[in-house]
Design an enzyme around this catalytic site. Structure first.
Site, short mmCIF file in Angstrom:
data_model
loop_
_atom_site.label_atom_id
_atom_site.label_comp_id
_atom_site.label_asym_id
_atom_site.label_seq_id
_atom_site.Cartn_x
_atom_site.Cartn_y
_atom_site.Cartn_z
N LYS A 112 -58.44 -35.20 21.65
CA LYS A 112 -57.00 -35.48 21.78
C LYS A 112 -56.56 -35.32 23.23
CE LYS A 112 -54.84 -33.71 17.52
NZ LYS A 112 -53.95 -32.64 17.08
N GLU A 143 -63.73 -30.71 7.87
CA GLU A 143 -62.83 -30.10 8.84
C GLU A 143 -62.74 -28.59 8.58
OE1 GLU A 143 -59.13 -31.87 11.24
OE2 GLU A 143 -58.64 -31.47 9.16
N LYS A 158 -46.35 -32.23 10.22
CA LYS A 158 -46.04 -30.79 10.27
C LYS A 158 -45.44 -30.45 11.65
CE LYS A 158 -48.43 -26.37 9.73
NZ LYS A 158 -49.67 -25.73 9.31
N GLY A 198 -52.72 -28.44 7.12
CA GLY A 198 -52.56 -29.88 6.86
C GLY A 198 -53.39 -30.38 5.68
N ARG A 199 -54.68 -30.05 5.68
CA ARG A 199 -55.56 -30.60 4.64
C ARG A 199 -55.39 -29.89 3.29
NH1 ARG A 199 -58.11 -28.28 8.75
NH2 ARG A 199 -59.44 -26.46 8.45
N HIS A 224 -75.18 -50.16 -6.94
CA HIS A 224 -75.74 -51.42 -6.46
C HIS A 224 -75.81 -51.43 -4.94
CE1 HIS A 224 -75.62 -53.28 -10.45
NE2 HIS A 224 -74.67 -52.37 -10.62
N GLU A 279 -50.36 -40.25 17.18
CA GLU A 279 -50.48 -41.43 16.32
C GLU A 279 -49.26 -41.59 15.44
OE1 GLU A 279 -52.73 -39.08 16.78
OE2 GLU A 279 -54.78 -39.86 16.70
C1 G6Q Z 1 -55.49 -30.74 8.86
C2 G6Q Z 1 -55.35 -30.95 10.27
C3 G6Q Z 1 -54.92 -32.34 10.68
C4 G6Q Z 1 -53.42 -32.58 10.63
C5 G6Q Z 1 -53.11 -33.88 11.36
C6 G6Q Z 1 -51.64 -34.24 11.32
O1 G6Q Z 1 -55.77 -29.70 8.33
O2 G6Q Z 1 -54.52 -29.96 10.79
O3 G6Q Z 1 -55.56 -33.34 9.94
O4 G6Q Z 1 -52.97 -32.64 9.31
O5 G6Q Z 1 -53.52 -33.78 12.69
O6 G6Q Z 1 -50.86 -33.24 11.90
P1 G6Q Z 1 -49.31 -33.27 11.77
O7 G6Q Z 1 -48.95 -33.15 10.34
O8 G6Q Z 1 -48.80 -32.11 12.59
O9 G6Q Z 1 -48.84 -34.59 12.34
#
Ligand code: G6Q
Length: 555
Positions: free
Chosen positions: A516, A365, A218, A279-280, A396, A224
């Protein structure tokens, strides 16, 4: 500044624990805490049919919960006292309910039909949503038909999604869940971890000339993802030689056109989304491009229709028949009154193997928060810890603790009436186990039953099962794209319901920030050839020093 941010609904000041329904639930809990499911079922022979609800193809049996009619009445009253209806309307209406980020929360717009109108800041967002979906479909079609070729003219055979958190967990979960519907002559892989192993293993034995990377971020600033994206660029260019190849082997899903273009990706190959998609909550946006390519536009749209059907149900059904509301209120009941610390999600379907991991982010989250919307500390527990594995594997392994441990673990069992690819009687074996587990957890086995089987006295306590362990059973006809959409929306809205009761912001994630920022400070301390004076605590200093010394000793 003391004033509330503009555009945010008035923040509640009355503490949850002071509400009449909460107080009544506390008293009610004392009355029914020892009531056994054996008794509840004996008293009401129709309980197993009565305490059920159905919507959008999902059947929820919540009869094996430690509740009475009065519990439900009080929980629904609590939802009323917490203004759940108003909050649902505010979310669907595009109000900026993510107050700490001052954003609307409109993942529901991602699956709205073209005929709907949803206005954010004066703009109807539905046409934009459909325009991106159409572009995704057209692009997917080009890739799958072979019309989109790699730089050297080869057909794309491998699609690799590079992203993390919300830009990874949804795509990978849905790809695995819908594998039955996916193209089998293409490979789909997912790289998320900054650990080089993830990249190395995902690119083993595949040809860069046939590989398309979707850089899914996003913000397009996530460390990463950018580290993996640059590794991918290098890996591809090592073979393809020419920087112009980037345009043929990389596309982006992002809201940051400037950074995407700096990376060398043609902005025409960027699929956008909006800041009102968290994001989630984004797997049904362009973040799902890898899913769209794997299962095709028709299946992707069927998944969106499933999401939408559950959205409509959540928005309109009365609370006592509303699946996400019921599940959310039951979660509150165990978390805050029985003091249950965890909850397990147990899908009896191998395709749903990543569903618990997906839900971990969605639930923890969203609702792992310690302050209310007004910034004051909560004086009650918020999100439980979520965990789980597909059945029957878990049986199991850790089910022992759920059956006979000292902790209460409310569980969601998820199963399907039909297998996608039946194999002898495997599906009956699988589902018999699901039904048996919920039965055993609810009713247990009394000491006298164990004795009657001729068990020696000394062994009886070990073979006795208390029962009274609560479960929900979620049953659908078969795992289709539509069903997956309904299931994900069911949990999204259950999480929202819980967040409303706890009066927290379920859509921010400030807790991710500190680690972070600290990592950014430590990176140069590990990379530098000369020793940098360390100013952390003594533990962190010693660990960094040891790491640097040992690494040098090995090189
Ligand atoms: C989700 C969070 C988080 C995010 C990641 C990736 O709700 O905001 O998990 O999706 O940190 O972020 P980017 O899509 O900006 O790389």
């Amino acid at each position: 500044m003391n004033s509330e941010p503009a555009g945010v609904a008035p923040l509640k000041t009355q503490s949850l624990t002071e509400l009449p329904a909460w107080k009544a639930l506390e008293e009610h809990y004392q009355i029914i805490r020892n009531l056994h499911l054996r008794q509840l079922f004996a008293d009401d022979p129709q309980r197993g049919e009565r305490l059920t609800a159905e919507a959008a193809g999902i059947y929820l049996d919540y009869s094996k919960n430690r509740i009475t009619g009065e519990t439900l009445r009080l929980l629904v009253q609590l939802a009323g006292e917490c203004d759940l209806r108003k909050r649902i309307d505010a979310m669907f209406g595009g109000e900026k309910i993510n107050s700490t980020e001052q954003r609307a929360v409109l993942h529901t717009a991602l699956r709205a039909p073209e005929s709907e109108r949803i206005v954010v800041d004066g703009i109807d967002v539905v046409p934009e949503v459909h325009e991106v979906l159409d572009r995704m479909a057209a692009f997917g079609d080009q890739v799958c038909s072979g019309r989109w070729q790699g730089y050297t003219g080869k057909r794309i055979r491998n699609v690799i999604n590079v992203g993390i958190g919300g830009s990874d967990l949804g795509p990978v979960m849905a790809y695995e869940a819908l594998r039955h519907y996916s193209l089998r002559d293409m490979r789909f892989r997912f790289i998320s971890n900054v650990d080089g192993t993830d990249f190395n293993e995902a690119t083993v034995a595949i040809d860069p000339e046939e590989t398309l990377f979707i850089i899914c971020s996003k913000t397009f600033t996530t460390t990463e993802t950018l580290a993996n994206a640059h590794a991918a660029r290098k890996w591809a260019l090592d073979k393809l030689g020419d920087v112009r190849a980037v345009r043929k082997h990389f596309v982006a899903v992002s809201t940051n056109a400037e950074e995407v273009s700096k990376f060398g990706i043609d902005p025409a190959n960027m699929f956008g989304f909006w800041d009102w998609v968290g994001g989630r909550y984004s797997m049904d946006s362009a973040v799902g491009l890898s899913i769209m390519i794997a299962i095709g536009p028709e299946n992707f749209r069927a998944m969106l229709a499933g999401f939408h059907a559950m959205d409509q149900h959540f928005r309109t059904a009365p609370f006592d028949k509303n699946l996400p509301v019921l599940m959310g209120l039951l979660a509150i009941w165990y978390n805050n009154f029985f003091d249950a610390q965890t909850t397990a999600v147990l899908p009896y379907d191998q395709y749903l193997k990543r569903f618990p991991a997906y839900l971990q982010q969605l639930m923890m989250e969203s609702n792992g928060k310690h302050v209310m919307l007004n910034g004051a500390r909560v004086n009650y527990q918020t999100s439980p810890i979520v965990w789980g594995e597909p059945g029957t594997n878990g049986q199991h392994s850790f089910y022992q603790l759920i059956h006979q441990g000292t902790r209460l673990v409310p569980c969601d069992f998820i199963g399907f009436c039909n297998a996608l690819k039946p194999l002898d009687n495997h599906h009956e074996l699988l589902m018999a186990n699901l039904f048996a587990q919920t039965e055993a957890l609810a009713f247990g086995k009394t000491e006298s039953e164990v004795e009657a089987e001729g068990t020696p006295d000394w062994l009886c306590p070990h073979r006795t099962f208390d029962g009274n362990r609560p479960t929900n059973t979620i049953l659908a006809d078969r795992l289709t794209p539509y069903t997956l959409g309904t299931l994900v929306a069911l949990y999204e809205h259950s999480v929202f319901t819980q967040g409303v009761i706890w009066n927290i912001d379920s859509f921010d994630q400030w807790g991710v920030e500190l680690g972070k920022a600290l990592a950014q400070r430590i990176i140069p301390e590990l990379e530098s050839a000369s020793e940098i004076p360390l100013t952390h605590d003594s533990s962190t200093n010693a660990l960094i020093r040891r790491y640097n010394q040992r690494r040098k000793a090995q090189s």
